[in-house]
Design a protein around this motif. Structure first.
Motif, short mmCIF file in Angstrom:
data_model
loop_
_atom_site.label_atom_id
_atom_site.label_comp_id
_atom_site.label_asym_id
_atom_site.label_seq_id
_atom_site.Cartn_x
_atom_site.Cartn_y
_atom_site.Cartn_z
N ASP A 1 -16.50 14.43 21.32
CA ASP A 1 -16.89 14.92 20.00
C ASP A 1 -16.75 13.82 18.95
O ASP A 1 -15.65 13.51 18.51
N TYR A 2 -17.88 13.24 18.53
CA TYR A 2 -17.90 12.19 17.51
C TYR A 2 -17.92 12.84 16.13
O TYR A 2 -18.76 13.69 15.85
N GLN A 3 -16.97 12.41 15.25
CA GLN A 3 -16.91 12.95 13.89
C GLN A 3 -17.40 11.94 12.85
O GLN A 3 -17.95 12.33 11.82
N LYS A 4 -17.18 10.65 13.09
CA LYS A 4 -17.58 9.61 12.14
C LYS A 4 -18.32 8.50 12.89
O LYS A 4 -17.99 8.22 14.04
N PRO A 5 -19.30 7.87 12.27
CA PRO A 5 -19.75 7.99 10.88
C PRO A 5 -20.60 9.25 10.62
O PRO A 5 -20.88 9.57 9.47
N TYR A 6 -21.03 9.94 11.66
CA TYR A 6 -21.73 11.21 11.51
C TYR A 6 -21.49 12.03 12.78
O TYR A 6 -21.03 11.51 13.78
N ARG A 7 -21.78 13.30 12.74
CA ARG A 7 -21.46 14.21 13.83
C ARG A 7 -22.41 14.05 15.00
O ARG A 7 -23.63 14.08 14.85
N GLN A 8 -21.83 13.87 16.17
CA GLN A 8 -22.55 13.87 17.44
C GLN A 8 -21.61 14.48 18.46
O GLN A 8 -20.40 14.44 18.29
N PHE A 9 -22.16 15.02 19.54
CA PHE A 9 -21.29 15.37 20.65
C PHE A 9 -22.04 15.35 21.97
O PHE A 9 -23.26 15.51 22.01
N TYR A 10 -21.28 15.08 23.02
CA TYR A 10 -21.74 15.24 24.39
C TYR A 10 -20.87 16.33 25.01
O TYR A 10 -19.64 16.23 25.00
N LEU A 11 -21.51 17.34 25.55
CA LEU A 11 -20.79 18.44 26.18
C LEU A 11 -21.26 18.56 27.63
O LEU A 11 -22.46 18.67 27.89
N PHE A 12 -20.31 18.50 28.55
CA PHE A 12 -20.62 18.60 29.98
C PHE A 12 -20.00 19.85 30.57
O PHE A 12 -18.87 20.21 30.23
N ASP A 13 -20.74 20.51 31.48
CA ASP A 13 -20.14 21.50 32.36
C ASP A 13 -20.72 21.27 33.75
O ASP A 13 -21.32 20.22 34.00
N ALA A 14 -20.54 22.21 34.63
CA ALA A 14 -20.91 21.99 36.03
C ALA A 14 -22.41 21.80 36.22
O ALA A 14 -22.84 21.18 37.19
#
Length: 197
Positions: free
Chosen positions: A67-80
């Motif tokens: 979960d990236y908060q800075k410099p702006y919001r990004q996220f990578y979410l993994f499941d099965a």
């Protein structure tokens, strides 16, 4: 794609009380959950450096959120079965189906010892550094090195085959914390474009 290659390696950055490669891998298999704050610096050849920060959550053999908060919001979410990538600048969420047997990150989530199929691992007890070198020369990664202090991986450095460098500093590290399932259901704005691949 380069960030995804880094993500697939993050499972190795868990608590390791180890003096050999084998004991590091054995320690990985025992971790049930993991969280940490991170600061990531990425130097792209010819483009300078960028700094990112945020939080990492992992439920071993189940889910992972970078979960990236800075410099702006990004996220990578993994499941099965899926990877989701959200970018607040483009207001896009990309959902991509994964085959756990063909995706290296998923294999590390479900079976840490399986990494030996893709990497040659060495551990330098004098410097407390675990280095992974890809078996396949066309993997895009030159080498990945983990810094271990007091039995905990506190840093990761990578160099790809194009000369790009990334360093990640991990702090506030917790092993086997109780992570709420809601953490792995991050909200995105209503006007987000969603792409299914």
């Amino acid at each position: 794609m380069k960030k995804i290659m880094l993500l697939l390696m993050i499972m190795i950055s868990v608590t390791c009380y180890a003096e050999t490669v084998e004991s590091v891998i054995a320690a990985l298999d025992k971790i049930k959950s993991y969280s940490a704050d991170f600061v990531q610096k990425t130097e792209l050849e010819g483009f300078g450096a960028d700094t990112y920060s945020g939080k990492l959550y992992i439920k071993s053999r189940s889910k992972a959120l970078w979960d990236y908060q800075k410099p702006y919001r990004q996220f990578y979410l993994f499941d099965a079965k899926m990877m989701q990538f959200y970018d607040s600048e483009t207001k896009q969420l990309v959902k991509q189906k994964l085959d756990p047997t063909s995706n290296a990150f998923m294999r590390l989530m479900y079976n840490p010892a399986d990494m030996r199929k893709d990497f040659t691992a060495t551990f330098n007890d004098a410097t407390d550094r675990l280095t992974l070198t890809p078996v396949k020369k066309d993997s895009g990664i030159g080498a990945i090195t983990f810094t271990v202090k007091n039995g905990v991986v506190t840093g990761i450095t990578t160099k790809d085959q194009n000369g790009n460098n990334t360093s990640i500093l991990l702090t506030n590290i917790k092993t086997d914390p109780d992570i709420a399932d809601s953490i792995f259901n991050p909200a995105v704005p209503k006007d987000t474009q969603i792409f299914n691949q």
